[in-house]
Write a protein that holds these residues in place. Structure first.
Motif, PDB file in Angstrom:
ATOM      1  N   LEU A  14      44.596  15.308  29.359  1.00  0.00           N
ATOM      2  CA  LEU A  14      44.849  16.563  30.197  1.00  0.00           C
ATOM      3  C   LEU A  14      46.208  16.938  29.917  1.00  0.00           C
ATOM      4  N   ARG A  15      47.348  16.219  29.804  1.00  0.00           N
ATOM      5  CA  ARG A  15      48.589  16.611  29.569  1.00  0.00           C
ATOM      6  C   ARG A  15      48.925  17.084  28.077  1.00  0.00           C
ATOM      7  N   LYS A  17      46.377  18.373  26.459  1.00  0.00           N
ATOM      8  CA  LYS A  17      45.865  19.755  26.172  1.00  0.00           C
ATOM      9  C   LYS A  17      46.901  20.856  26.814  1.00  0.00           C
ATOM     10  N   ALA A  18      47.483  20.340  27.972  1.00  0.00           N
ATOM     11  CA  ALA A  18      48.032  21.490  28.684  1.00  0.00           C
ATOM     12  C   ALA A  18      49.321  21.928  27.907  1.00  0.00           C
ATOM     13  N   LYS A  19      49.873  21.053  26.899  1.00  0.00           N
ATOM     14  CA  LYS A  19      51.011  21.366  26.406  1.00  0.00           C
ATOM     15  C   LYS A  19      50.562  21.622  24.869  1.00  0.00           C
ATOM     16  N   HIS A  20      49.302  21.840  24.845  1.00  0.00           N
ATOM     17  CA  HIS A  20      48.783  22.370  23.492  1.00  0.00           C
ATOM     18  C   HIS A  20      48.746  21.762  22.334  1.00  0.00           C
ATOM     19  N   GLU A  24      40.056  21.899  22.995  1.00  0.00           N
ATOM     20  CA  GLU A  24      38.721  21.721  23.109  1.00  0.00           C
ATOM     21  C   GLU A  24      38.077  22.834  22.261  1.00  0.00           C
TER      22      GLU A  24
ATOM     23  N   ASP B 211      47.462  22.618  34.928  1.00  0.00           N
ATOM     24  CA  ASP B 211      48.037  23.160  33.903  1.00  0.00           C
ATOM     25  C   ASP B 211      46.969  23.111  32.661  1.00  0.00           C
ATOM     26  N   ASN B 212      45.695  22.904  33.239  1.00  0.00           N
ATOM     27  CA  ASN B 212      44.329  22.859  32.050  1.00  0.00           C
ATOM     28  C   ASN B 212      43.440  23.244  32.657  1.00  0.00           C
ATOM     29  N   ARG B 214      40.017  21.997  32.786  1.00  0.00           N
ATOM     30  CA  ARG B 214      39.396  21.031  33.413  1.00  0.00           C
ATOM     31  C   ARG B 214      39.587  20.978  34.979  1.00  0.00           C
ATOM     32  N   GLN B 215      41.024  20.756  35.088  1.00  0.00           N
ATOM     33  CA  GLN B 215      41.317  20.596  36.669  1.00  0.00           C
ATOM     34  C   GLN B 215      41.260  21.886  37.420  1.00  0.00           C
ATOM     35  N   PHE B 226      39.972  29.179  34.277  1.00  0.00           N
ATOM     36  CA  PHE B 226      41.575  28.900  33.716  1.00  0.00           C
ATOM     37  C   PHE B 226      41.775  29.789  32.679  1.00  0.00           C
ATOM     38  N   HIS B 259      53.506  19.531  36.798  1.00  0.00           N
ATOM     39  CA  HIS B 259      52.770  19.902  35.401  1.00  0.00           C
ATOM     40  C   HIS B 259      52.442  21.316  35.546  1.00  0.00           C
ATOM     41  N   PHE B 263      54.044  23.993  33.218  1.00  0.00           N
ATOM     42  CA  PHE B 263      53.368  25.034  32.583  1.00  0.00           C
ATOM     43  C   PHE B 263      53.672  26.587  32.586  1.00  0.00           C
ATOM     44  N   ARG B 266      57.148  27.061  30.866  1.00  0.00           N
ATOM     45  CA  ARG B 266      56.924  27.076  29.293  1.00  0.00           C
ATOM     46  C   ARG B 266      56.445  28.189  28.821  1.00  0.00           C
ATOM     47  N   ASN B 267      55.295  28.534  29.532  1.00  0.00           N
ATOM     48  CA  ASN B 267      54.287  30.071  28.988  1.00  0.00           C
ATOM     49  C   ASN B 267      54.673  31.033  29.676  1.00  0.00           C
TER      50      ASN B 267
END
Lengths: 448, 377
Positions: A14-15, A17-20, A24, B211-212, B214-215, B226, B259, B263, B266-267
């Motif tokens: 997940l981390r 993925k979050a940081k690119h 997926e 930050d993703n 899935r969650q 998301f 996190h 996110f 950074r974005n």
């Protein structure tokens, strides 16, 4: 991950993925976010040339140990910019698409041609108003010839002052002296005090050039800056290294000697900040902005594509236009390879879209340069084709043997060691520099 | 929303009006007079009449003006409040001049289904746009801030844009906060339409719970949410809209607060405000309470980390809905009085607390959960 052992719901997945680092099936959002980040990082390019340096005279009252700008004697004739050239240079400079233009006066000692400095400020301010551009002036001066009348004028016109202070008296005077041989320290300090009556302290900064003699006095140099009320110190190495000229002057040193000096300076500066005195090492702030924030920092000497011409440009006293000060030095040594043309005979388009400049810029993308393309620090670093040429007679150069590369890598490694240690104190100091706040403010904001 | 009840007379259909307690605004459109001491002739200028008294004069009944009497708690109505009167004798306060927390309830419908959602969806609900347009026309022009909320306001599509345009025209000095999951703004054209209104003081308040995908998608109960929200935020930013991001602190998010902060920085460095909110435990929040609730002491260190990260980077940050005594003193300056006055409660213990004046208090719904942890200061 590759063998499908890692669950897509695992923390590490997940981390990443979050940081690119990974994506997926749906790529578009990740690509969009990455492109926003890339555009933000390269935002300094969108303005085109913002920094315009004017060499208003080659004459100087100093003859510093490290000066190879081949300055001329005070009384020599024919080395001052005239009014006609000054006007044309301003016209060209204001053709830049940049909304905010910075005009920097260099020399020699610009104050030896004060009338032209004044003319340029008055004329450019007036013209900038017509063209709805913001304009800012920076005067690079050794301060020793500055009068109250000049200071009042610079204060009234919001001119930034950039001077040189190499440390305490014995260090400064070893490096920086008049043509007669006497050190200029006392006069610089006297002028500084006077200057602050007209110009707010935040608008006066200083550069510190390091010679072999300076290496033993890291702490004393920082103390001298604090004593004189500076909130910033810019530690520069000699340019270029190992130059025969510097060796004969007995002021040269190796790249690793400079790195250990830089570390000593930084440790001491950090300690001073923790005691409550705000002082940043300006170059470190630039590097940290690149490492720790998503923001853009153009710095003409260290960016890619290179800043030559497209970010900064220099107009010599005689109207010749160069993509950097090194290009101008080369021309003075007889190598006119990088002259973009002359203000009196070329148009804006001819100067800024010429083959010479295109060739430099095309060869300055670190992503594709040998030695840079696979470097971990690449995205934080930059390329200086003309300094490469100075050493290697080739704008691509040979990065593995480049002292400049060695120094930058040394600094990056050192800063990353700090970031890795993640010491709360050090990181608070770094962030106080990046956000322009005193450490106490950071602490009360975030004391947990 | 505050509701009063009384006995209706002559109330044939729902009716919207502006409260007048002092009989001075009689010429204003759609005024509703409270406990009037006026002649019959004067009363004819009014849209409706409200009484606290047990019974009313037969003569008033004969005026055929919608009237409600025997209203308990009528004193909460002030001049310039806007109420809706219903045939069954209910009076709903839609706008309270004294409150800093006024809302336009755009719709109760939603395209997500968050596990902690405090707002029930009413599938039978009709279109509220006409009602809301009328409400906007009656709201006092000195109002500082209005929130457009739901449900998910963007479900109303172009109607939402109409409401924002009406606010721009009729309430030029009122800043607007649009609370949305921003998924609809993944549609570039819709974002373009919203931005073309050029409302001078509109903030889009949206939410990220991870930050993703899935969650975040797991929490909001909608696959792809998301990515839509993220694209929505980027689209909104590309038109220069002001954006605020909120997250709710509960079992599923509390360990990820840092996190989420990373996110955002950074974005989306451009966001103007980030808020960490305590859970409101009604509706879904109540049904799923056992799986959602985290005692305050367990989540504080994570909240501290996230706040430290953001403030170090000069990002504007706030904490909502958590009483001061449950936060370390270092975080007090981030705590806001965020709970709408009509939902806010204090415990008996709080009576002697020295910082009560600055405290958010608690939701009526969470006070029981917090009670054991409260320690008056």
């Amino acid at each position: 991950m590759i063998s499908y052992d890692l669950s897509p719901n695992a923390e590490v997945f997940l981390r990443l993925k979050a940081k690119h680092f990974i994506a997926e099936s749906l790529l578009e959002p990740a690509i969009e976010l990455l492109s926003v980040k890339y555009r933000t990082k390269k935002a300094f390019l969108s303005e085109f040339t913002a920094l315009h340096m004017f060499v208003v005279t080659l004459r100087c009252n100093h003859k510093c140990s490290y000066c190879h700008a081949s300055s001329k004697d005070m009384g020599e004739k024919g080395y001052d910019m005239n009014i006609n050239t000054a006007q044309k240079a301003v016209d060209i400079c204001l053709k830049s698409p940049a909304k905010s233009i910075k005009i920097e006066f260099q020399g020699g000692e610009p104050l030896l041609n004060y009338q032209i400095v004044k003319y340029i400020i008055d004329y450019a301010s007036k013209e900038a108003l017509h063209r709805e551009k913001n304009i800012q002036f920076v005067l690079c001066t050794n301060l020793t010839m500055i009068t109250d009348e000049m200071l009042k004028y610079f204060g009234d016109n919001n001119v930034l002052i950039s001077t040189s202070l190499d440390g305490p008296k014995h260090v400064h005077n070893f490096n920086r002296h008049y043509r007669g041989g006497n050190g200029s320290f006392d006069d610089v300090i006297e002028s500084l005090d006077r200057a602050r009556k007209y110009i707010s302290p935040g608008r006066i900064s200083a550069l510190m050039t390091t010679t072999k003699y300076s290496l033993d006095y890291a702490q004393q140099i920082v103390d001298e800056y604090i004593k004189n009320g500076f909130s910033s110190i810019f530690v520069r190495s000699l340019n270029p290294f190992g130059y025969a000229f510097l060796k004969t002057q007995q002021i040269g040193y190796s790249a690793s000697e400079f790195i250990s000096f830089y570390k000593k300076i930084l440790e001491y500066v950090i300690a001073k900040n923790l005691k409550g005195y705000f002082i940043e090492e300006a170059f470190t702030s630039i590097l940290l902005t690149r490492i720790l924030t998503p923001l853009s920092t153009g710095f003409v000497d260290l960016q890619f594509p290179a800043g030559n011409g497209i970010s900064g440009v220099i107009y010599d006293y005689n109207g010749n236009v160069y993509p950097s000060d090194e290009a101008r030095m080369l021309a003075q040594m007889g190598d006119n390879n990088f002259c973009l043309g002359n203000i009196n005979s070329n148009t804006y388009e001819e100067l800024f879209f010429c083959k010479t400049l295109k060739n430099i810029i095309e060869n300055s993308y670190a992503e594709i340069l040998p030695g840079c393309s696979d470097c971990a620090f690449q995205i934080y670093c930059g390329v200086d084709p003309i300094r490469n040429y100075l050493k290697y007679k080739d704008i691509i150069g040979n990065i593995p043997t480049s002292e400049l590369c060695f120094i930058h890598k040394g600094m990056f490694r050192y800063l990353f060691e700090h970031i890795l240690q993640n010491n709360r104190d050090t990181m608070d100091v770094f962030w106080s520099w990046l956000t322009g706040r005193n450490i106490s403010e950071i602490r009360t904001m975030s004391k947990c | 929303m505050l509701t009063l009840q009384g006995i209706p007379v002559n109330v044939q259909k729902p009716l919207l009006g502006k409260i007048d307690t002092s009989s001075v605004n009689k010429n204003e459109r759609q005024s509703i007079i409270v406990n009037p001491k006026l002649s019959k002739r004067e009363l004819k200028n009014y849209e409706a009449i409200l009484f606290s008294s047990e019974n009313i004069d037969k003569k008033i009944e004969l005026l055929k003006i919608p009237t409600i009497y025997k209203i308990d708690g009528i004193h909460i109505l002030d001049d310039a409040d806007v109420v809706e009167i219903l045939p069954d004798g209910r009076i709903t306060v839609l706008y309270k001049k004294k409150s800093p927390h006024n809302i336009i309830f755009v719709t109760s419908k939603c395209n997500s289904n968050c596990i902690m959602c405090p707002q029930p969806i009413n599938y039978a609900e009709g279109n509220l746009t006409d009602l809301n347009l009328k409400l906007i026309s009656l709201i006092d022009k000195s109002t500082n801030e209005l929130a457009l909320t739901g449900g998910e306001p963007t479900i109303a599509g172009k109607d939402l844009l109409q409401l924002i345009l009406a606010c721009k025209n009729l309430l030029p000095d009122t800043s607007l906060l649009l609370l949305t999951n921003a998924r609809k703004f993944g549609d570039f054209n819709y974002t373009h339409l919203l931005s073309s209104i050029l409302h001078p003081n509109l903030t889009i308040g949206t939410a990220l719970y991870g930050d993703n995908d899935r969650q975040h998608d797991g929490i909001v109960g909608a696959k792809g949410a998301f990515n839509e929200t993220v694209m929505g935020i980027l689209n909104l930013a590309s038109f220069g809209n002001q954006i605020e991001i909120r997250t709710v602190i509960f079992r599923h998010t509390y360990k990820n607060l840092l996190h989420i902060a990373e996110f955002i920085y950074r974005n989306m460095t451009f966001v103007k405000h980030i808020a960490f909110m305590g859970l409101e435990t009604i509706h879904q929040g109540k049904q799923n309470l056992d799986s959602l609730w985290v005692p305050p002491y367990e989540m504080i260190s994570y909240l501290e980390e996230a706040i430290h990260y953001l403030t170090q980077r000069v990002m504007n940050t706030s904490i909502y809905n958590i009483p001061l005594c449950l936060l370390p003193e270092s975080l007090w300056k981030f705590a806001r009085q965020s709970i709408s006055d009509w939902k806010r409660s204090f415990d008996a213990k709080c009576q002697f607390c020295s910082v009560r004046e600055n405290c958010s208090g608690m939701f009526d719904s969470t006070i029981d959960l917090f009670r054991n942890y409260l320690k008056p200061i």
